[in-house]
Design a protein around this motif. Structure first.
Motif, PDB file in Angstrom:
ATOM      1  N   GLU A 328     -32.969  11.317  -7.325  1.00 59.22           N
ATOM      2  CA  GLU A 328     -31.859  12.086  -7.888  1.00 59.22           C
ATOM      3  C   GLU A 328     -31.057  12.640  -6.717  1.00 59.22           C
ATOM      4  O   GLU A 328     -31.302  13.735  -6.238  1.00 59.22           O
ATOM      5  CB  GLU A 328     -32.372  13.218  -8.784  1.00 59.22           C
ATOM      6  N   ASP A 486     -38.851  18.330  -5.414  1.00 54.26           N
ATOM      7  CA  ASP A 486     -39.807  17.567  -6.235  1.00 54.26           C
ATOM      8  C   ASP A 486     -39.079  16.781  -7.321  1.00 54.26           C
ATOM      9  O   ASP A 486     -39.385  15.601  -7.573  1.00 54.26           O
ATOM     10  CB  ASP A 486     -40.826  18.512  -6.879  1.00 54.26           C
ATOM     11  N   ALA A 487     -38.110  17.425  -7.962  1.00 55.15           N
ATOM     12  CA  ALA A 487     -37.366  16.764  -9.033  1.00 55.15           C
ATOM     13  C   ALA A 487     -36.547  15.593  -8.496  1.00 55.15           C
ATOM     14  O   ALA A 487     -36.462  14.530  -9.130  1.00 55.15           O
ATOM     15  CB  ALA A 487     -36.456  17.765  -9.739  1.00 55.15           C
ATOM     16  N   LYS A 488     -35.942  15.767  -7.338  1.00 53.30           N
ATOM     17  CA  LYS A 488     -35.126  14.706  -6.756  1.00 53.30           C
ATOM     18  C   LYS A 488     -35.969  13.473  -6.421  1.00 53.30           C
ATOM     19  O   LYS A 488     -35.481  12.347  -6.467  1.00 53.30           O
ATOM     20  CB  LYS A 488     -34.426  15.218  -5.491  1.00 53.30           C
ATOM     21  N   SER A 490     -38.773  12.536  -8.004  1.00 55.19           N
ATOM     22  CA  SER A 490     -39.616  12.068  -9.111  1.00 55.19           C
ATOM     23  C   SER A 490     -39.386  10.595  -9.425  1.00 55.19           C
ATOM     24  O   SER A 490     -40.302   9.897  -9.897  1.00 55.19           O
ATOM     25  CB  SER A 490     -39.360  12.921 -10.368  1.00 55.19           C
ATOM     26  N   GLY A 493     -41.788   8.619  -7.632  1.00 61.92           N
ATOM     27  CA  GLY A 493     -43.173   9.007  -7.858  1.00 61.92           C
ATOM     28  C   GLY A 493     -43.806   9.833  -6.764  1.00 61.92           C
ATOM     29  O   GLY A 493     -45.030   9.769  -6.559  1.00 61.92           O
ATOM     30  N   THR A 495     -43.968  13.796  -4.668  1.00 63.83           N
ATOM     31  CA  THR A 495     -43.595  15.199  -4.540  1.00 63.83           C
ATOM     32  C   THR A 495     -43.052  15.414  -3.130  1.00 63.83           C
ATOM     33  O   THR A 495     -43.203  14.550  -2.249  1.00 63.83           O
ATOM     34  CB  THR A 495     -44.796  16.119  -4.752  1.00 63.83           C
TER      35      THR A 495
END
Length: 685
Positions: A328, A486-488, A490, A493, A495
């Motif tokens: 992301e 972490d979200a970017k 994901s 797969g 962290t």
């Protein structure tokens, strides 16, 4: 510890020596597959930046007139509360579009700035996009649906460096080391540049093009390619639209006419075109110099057409289409879906510079004019992240009037720049050594890890999270920067903690991807003719717009460049970078020096019109520029001056304006500007 430098846009691998957790030295990382151990003077100044006694370490609130530099220290909570209170008031009164956000050259938080703007509901984000990377990006997207980069590792037979000095600038994750390695393996270099750089001097051919005429050169090269049959017939027939119309369009760009426009010898143009077009593998490295004149977008589009015609698009050793990795990042993180369509239609200048508006940006000239005039609606507030707009935006006088009229100016920076002196609130930010970030370029993603803390400073990302929470927008963000990282990640797969152990992930290339489904354009082909541009009121083919007739009072064409020791307007207060460059220089040809009575080291004034602000610089005499060209240092300001006028006395943007701007992108004419020069006296040293 391994990291990635961010003292410029290059992204070189860095090795940071730590003693008891404290950074003590920084070197180039020889194991980094992109930079291979290269590390420039700017990277070596990183510890200067970290420990600079001039760093801001507490928020400041203005106590005197705008520009006076009179402030008092306040706490972080008070500063953020003040800002959000004022923003809430102006949004309630004038709507979210009354708030503008701005940033300088991307420090890997550009997507954060856009996410905040979209969550606020303002379409107005300003930056250097119009004179930097985006004319090339948008020209590529409009022509073949994607952005490209040079495949140096694919061993191009010919590299056409066009307005780019890659071995010195090392931009955008494509470090000049890769070009030099390709040359060592046999690649030949052709350089198009008004000045004879070190790279140009070592090139097989150097085309010292007259500043601002590159579009005419590109169109003339296209005509030669078509007339001589040097194009890839199979590719053109199967994957392009509008070839016959393009051939008719470029008929007027014959060799003699183009030579007259560009100041180049006809045979030199022919030799360069033939070498590029008939090479088995060739790529074009187009630099930001091409984006800084009224032909910005069409120049880049003409170059994109030349690449496609010669069969070098998405080919080994050619210009390869970028496939982003599934994180992301630049595309998804800004959350453009948060901005309602009715708000997007309010983007200032969107009806004039439609291609720039499509990319989400506002041209500075359009924004500052709107602030000063109140049209098309009031713009009352400006939040700036890492941008010294008084030294970087064109038309300095208009920028100053804009800053004086705004109700709220917030500047997030490391130093009290001329722009920060106009702020109501200044927030102290961290350097690259003080933050965790995901570095995303076309060829890799990497981890930049926090190794130091300067008490009182926060990262731009942390500031944006704090503002979002106070403005009631936390639902669109994350509880912490770590959670955002972490979200970017994901999508792959991982962290952040796992990613830091890996450190660097290469983005593997695939070639000729269009064979699996065409190009990402409406036609599915390369649009040599672009009907969408025509529908928007633009020409469907690139057009060279000539400069105004010569003015005998302004006999020289000014181009500009940033000295290698600095990055845009940055690092003028750091000992390592500033030691050998105490003053801005203007390079003139020996014939010019004789004509104007100049000697090395003289102080001169550059000017554009009677009564307008002059720019003071120190003369350097060299035949690296043509007799009718002067080369000025760009992005200059003097941190030690108490007077704002003296601080900006060498800023070339006192000479620039918005009178001649690119119709599609709003790019200002910063290069190819007619100027006069006169001796003021001996140099200041």
């Amino acid at each position: 510890m391994k990291s990635v430098c961010r003292m410029c846009h290059g992204g070189c691998g860095a090795l940071i020596d730590l003693e008891n957790g404290v950074p003590t030295a920084i070197h180039g990382d020889p194991d980094n597959p992109t930079s291979e151990g290269y590390f420039c003077i700017k990277g070596k100044a990183s510890l200067d930046l970290l420990h600079s006694p001039d760093r801001l370490t507490t928020p400041l609130a203005r106590t005197g007139p705008r520009g006076s530099g009179s402030f008092e220290p306040i706490g972080w909570d008070e500063a953020l509360d003040r800002i959000c209170h004022r923003l809430t008031e102006t949004i309630a009164r004038h709507g979210p579009e009354s708030v503008a956000l701005g940033q300088g050259t991307d420090r890997n938080y550009q997507e954060w700035v856009f996410r905040l703007a979209n969550a606020l509901g303002t379409p107005n984000v300003v930056g250097p996009a119009h004179v930097c990377f985006y004319p090339r990006v948008m020209a590529s997207i409009m022509t073949y649906g994607a952005f490209t980069f040079c495949d140096y590792e694919g061993d191009p037979e010919v590299v056409l460096l066009w307005g780019s000095n890659k071995p010195d600038t090392h931009s955008d994750g494509v470090i000049g080391v890769k070009l030099l390695r390709a040359v060592e393996r046999g690649s030949r270099v052709i350089t198009v540049d008004p000045r004879r750089t070190r790279t140009a001097a070592r090139s097989e051919l150097h085309l010292p093009v007259r500043p601002g005429t590159d579009c005419a050169l590109a169109l003339g090269m296209i005509k030669l390619v078509v007339d001589e049959g040097w194009y890839d017939r199979d590719f053109v027939a199967e994957y392009t639209t509008g070839f016959d119309e393009l051939a008719e369009h470029v008929r007027e760009y014959d060799l003699e006419r183009v030579a007259g426009i560009t100041g180049l010898e006809p045979e030199l143009i022919r030799r360069a075109t033939r070498a590029y077009a008939t090479a088995s593998r060739a790529c074009i490295e187009a630099g930001t110099g091409l984006s800084q004149n009224e032909n910005s977008f069409d120049t880049h589009r003409a170059i994109a057409l030349l690449c496609a015609l010669c069969g070098n698009l998405d080919a080994p050793g050619g210009d390869v289409i970028w496939e982003p990795m599934p994180i992301e990042g630049r595309r998804a993180f800004p959350r453009s879906d948060l901005l309602p369509e009715e708000q997007a239609r309010k983007r200032i200048g969107g009806d004039r510079h439609r291609i720039l508006s499509m990319s989400g940006w506002v041209a500075p000239g359009d924004l500052h004019r709107a602030v000063v005039t109140g049209s098309p609606y009031p713009v009352t507030s400006l939040l700036l992240f890492g941008s010294n707009i008084l030294a970087s935006h064109e038309n300095t006088e208009l920028v100053r009037r804009s800053l004086e009229k705004l109700d709220l100016v917030v500047v997030c920076d490391m130093f009290l720049t001329p722009t920060a002196r106009y702020a109501d609130v200044v927030l102290p930010v961290s350097s690259w050594l003080e933050r965790d970030q995901i570095v995303e370029f076309n060829s890799y993603i990497a981890a930049r890890r926090k190794v130091a803390t300067v008490e009182g400073c926060r990262s731009d990302e942390e500031i944006i999270l704090a503002l979002a929470e106070r403005l009631g927008l936390a639902r669109h963000f994350f509880p912490s920067v770590r959670a955002a990282l972490d979200a970017k990640l994901s999508g792959i797969g991982l962290t952040w903690e796992q990613f830091t152990e890996i450190g660097y992930i290469r983005n593997e290339k695939r070639y000729r991807k269009y064979r699996d489904g065409g190009f990402r354009t409406r036609s599915g082909r390369v649009d040599l003719r672009h009907d969408g541009l025509k529908a928007m009121g633009y020409e469907p083919f690139p057009v060279h717009r000539p400069a105004p007739p010569p003015d005998p009072e302004l006999p020289y064409l000014m181009t500009s460049a940033h000295p290698r020791r600095f990055y845009n307007t940055e690092f003028h207060q750091l000992p390592t970078t500033a030691r050998r460059r105490p003053a801005a220089r203007v390079t003139v040809h020996p014939d010019t020096a004789k004509r104007e009575g100049l000697t090395d080291g003289d102080e001169v004034a550059l000017f554009t019109r009677a009564g307008a602000r002059e720019v003071r610089m120190t003369v350097r005499i060299s035949d690296s520029v043509a007799p009718d060209v002067v080369l000025a240092d760009a992005g200059w300001w003097y941190p030690g001056e108490s007077s704002l006028d003296e601080s900006l006395r060498s800023s070339v943007n006192h000479l620039t304006s918005n009178d001649r701007s690119d119709v599609q992108m709003g790019s200002a004419t910063m290069r190819g500007l007619a100027v006069g020069i006169r001796r003021v006296g001996p140099g200041r040293g």
